[in-house]
Design a protein around this motif. Structure first.
Motif, mmCIF file in Angstrom:
data_model
loop_
_atom_site.group_PDB
_atom_site.id
_atom_site.type_symbol
_atom_site.label_atom_id
_atom_site.label_comp_id
_atom_site.label_asym_id
_atom_site.label_seq_id
_atom_site.Cartn_x
_atom_site.Cartn_y
_atom_site.Cartn_z
ATOM 1 N N GLY A 104 -5.707 13.136 33.958
ATOM 2 C CA GLY A 104 -7.039 13.206 33.349
ATOM 3 C C GLY A 104 -8.125 13.447 34.390
ATOM 4 N N GLY A 105 -9.251 13.957 33.945
ATOM 5 C CA GLY A 105 -10.433 14.065 34.795
ATOM 6 C C GLY A 105 -10.356 15.083 35.917
ATOM 7 N N VAL A 106 -9.465 16.070 35.804
ATOM 8 C CA VAL A 106 -9.323 17.054 36.886
ATOM 9 C C VAL A 106 -10.145 18.324 36.650
ATOM 10 N N GLY A 107 -10.809 18.398 35.479
ATOM 11 C CA GLY A 107 -11.662 19.566 35.206
ATOM 12 C C GLY A 107 -11.093 20.531 34.185
ATOM 13 N N LYS A 108 -10.187 20.063 33.352
ATOM 14 C CA LYS A 108 -9.615 20.959 32.330
ATOM 15 C C LYS A 108 -10.706 21.486 31.392
ATOM 16 N N THR A 109 -11.487 20.548 30.837
ATOM 17 C CA THR A 109 -12.509 20.960 29.870
ATOM 18 C C THR A 109 -13.589 21.800 30.552
ATOM 19 N N THR A 110 -13.939 21.423 31.781
ATOM 20 C CA THR A 110 -14.942 22.179 32.550
ATOM 21 C C THR A 110 -14.477 23.622 32.758
ATOM 22 N N LEU A 111 -13.229 23.779 33.143
ATOM 23 C CA LEU A 111 -12.701 25.128 33.370
ATOM 24 C C LEU A 111 -12.627 25.898 32.054
ATOM 25 N N LEU B 85 -8.068 20.625 21.361
ATOM 26 C CA LEU B 85 -6.961 19.748 20.963
ATOM 27 C C LEU B 85 -7.075 18.395 21.655
ATOM 28 N N ASP B 86 -8.214 18.166 22.323
ATOM 29 C CA ASP B 86 -8.401 16.862 22.961
ATOM 30 C C ASP B 86 -9.357 16.024 22.111
ATOM 31 N N GLU B 87 -9.919 15.026 22.714
ATOM 32 C CA GLU B 87 -10.713 14.068 21.960
ATOM 33 C C GLU B 87 -12.137 14.504 21.643
ATOM 34 N N PRO C 244 -7.535 24.727 42.509
ATOM 35 C CA PRO C 244 -8.160 23.548 43.114
ATOM 36 C C PRO C 244 -9.593 23.362 42.591
ATOM 37 N N ASN C 245 -9.902 22.171 42.118
ATOM 38 C CA ASN C 245 -11.244 21.865 41.600
ATOM 39 C C ASN C 245 -11.701 20.542 42.211
ATOM 40 N N LEU C 246 -12.979 20.273 42.097
ATOM 41 C CA LEU C 246 -13.552 19.013 42.560
ATOM 42 C C LEU C 246 -13.290 18.809 44.052
ATOM 43 N N ILE D 83 -12.914 25.471 43.505
ATOM 44 C CA ILE D 83 -14.226 25.045 43.014
ATOM 45 C C ILE D 83 -14.574 23.721 43.699
ATOM 46 N N ILE D 84 -15.689 23.776 44.443
ATOM 47 C CA ILE D 84 -16.166 22.606 45.183
ATOM 48 C C ILE D 84 -16.783 21.599 44.194
ATOM 49 N N TYR D 85 -16.717 20.318 44.518
ATOM 50 C CA TYR D 85 -17.421 19.300 43.730
ATOM 51 C C TYR D 85 -18.926 19.476 43.932
ATOM 52 N N ARG D 86 -19.648 19.727 42.848
ATOM 53 C CA ARG D 86 -21.105 19.826 42.927
ATOM 54 C C ARG D 86 -21.715 19.210 41.665
ATOM 55 N N PRO D 87 -22.609 18.229 41.837
ATOM 56 C CA PRO D 87 -23.181 17.540 40.674
ATOM 57 C C PRO D 87 -23.868 18.490 39.684
ATOM 58 N N ILE E 84 -22.788 21.040 38.399
ATOM 59 C CA ILE E 84 -21.832 21.491 37.373
ATOM 60 C C ILE E 84 -21.901 20.532 36.188
ATOM 61 N N ASN E 85 -21.857 19.257 36.507
ATOM 62 C CA ASN E 85 -21.951 18.228 35.477
ATOM 63 C C ASN E 85 -23.282 18.315 34.720
ATOM 64 N N LYS E 86 -24.360 18.536 35.477
ATOM 65 C CA LYS E 86 -25.701 18.613 34.846
ATOM 66 C C LYS E 86 -25.796 19.805 33.904
#
Ligand SMILES: Nc1ncnc2c1ncn2[C@@H]1O[C@H](COP(=O)(O)OP(=O)(O)OP(=O)(O)O)[C@@H](O)[C@H]1O
Ligand SMILES: [Mg+2]
Length: 255
Positions: free
Chosen positions: A11-18, A38-40, A179-181, A209-213, A215-217
């Motif tokens: 979990g939390g590896v960036g599936k939905t983000t990608l 198909l997720d939550e 590779p993500n995050l 893909i580098i971790y960059r806040p 992306i989340n915003k």
């Protein structure tokens, strides 16, 4: 219509983000994209909700499995983009008979001429929904982060993909690990990439893909990261995400 799943048993590896960015990239390239949650519901929540006065009985994800999909349509959520939204009944799918894993491909087959690309987002656990997605797909891509826990699970994911190829879907292609995050301030992570690429070869994308806040915003604001860049860091993140998406999509269209 090419059906592509984003999967990783972690979990939390960036599936939905990608998934969101792949769909946006293809839609901007003029492809008609069908996005299936198909997720939550993280993916469904990214897109704007239906209008209050819209009473159309749109197709929901659970209906792809229980045979109630006839006559129902996905909801358009943006230019060139349609969504089959996750609903509560989707959780029951994991308790259904194993045969349910074969239901998704024919259910999506209805849309073969309506869309160019179908992108499926999956939960991180190896249950019916994930196996169904792999059984229905032409291709699968796996984002991961460089943590000992995630790396330990990569062979399990490969094992799952090979089992699905052997038993249910010989046409499933593994596009690669992405590779993500990646923590650009961690010499360990940066140093790990070349040796990972060496050991995985073609099974690992040259992009990362580098971790960059930002992306989340951007996602919280309902935008892909390459929209409305407000900083140099966001422009960098946008370019990097676009590059990664183009590399994945080039492999999707390659066959
Ligand atoms: N490169 C990145 N930089 C910064 N934040 C990121 C990046 N990739 C993902 N994130 C953020 O990390 C969190 C986890 O990402 P995401 O939800 O895409 O993972 P997931 O694999 O779909 O998780 P789950 O298995 O729970 O569905 C989210 O808040 C997302 O916005
Ligand atoms: Mg997710």
């Amino acid at each position: 219509m090419k059906i592509t799943t984003v999967a990783n048993q972690k979990g939390g590896v960036g599936k939905t983000t990608l998934e969101i960015h792949l769909a946006a990239c293809a839609a901007e390239d003029g492809k008609r994209v069908l996005v299936v949650d198909l997720d939550e519901g993280d993916l469904s929540q990214f897109f704007p909700p239906a209008e209050d006065d819209d009473e159309t009985p749109y197709l929901m994800s659970s209906q792809l499995f229980n045979g109630e999909h006839e006559g129902r349509q996905p909801r358009q959520v943006g230019p060139n983009t349609w969504l089959i939204e996750a609903d509560v009944a989707l959780l029951d799918v994991d308790d259904m008979d194993l045969d349910v894993i074969h239901a998704l491909r024919p259910a999506l087959g209805r849309f073969a001429n309506d869309f160019d690309l179908c992108m499926i987002d999956t939960p991180p656990n190896l249950q019916r929904r994930m196996v169904a997605a792999l059984t229905a797909s032409h291709a699968v891509v796996a984002p991961f982060n460089i943590s000992a826990f995630t790396l330990a699970r990569l062979p399990k994911l490969m094992n799952t993909i090979e089992t699905v190829q052997d038993k249910y879907n010989p046409g499933l292609r593994f596009l690669g690990y992405l590779p993500n995050l990646v923590n650009s301030r961690s010499p360990e992570e940066i140093d790990a990439l070349p040796s990972l690429r060496e050991s995985y070869g073609d099974a690992m994308f040259a992009e990362q893909i580098i971790y960059r806040p930002c992306i989340n915003k951007s996602l919280a604001a309902g935008n892909p990261v390459w929209w409305k860049a407000r900083s140099g860091s966001q422009r960098e993140a946008g370019k990097e995400m676009k590059r990664a998406c183009k590399a994945v999509l080039a492999k999707v269209w390659a066959e």
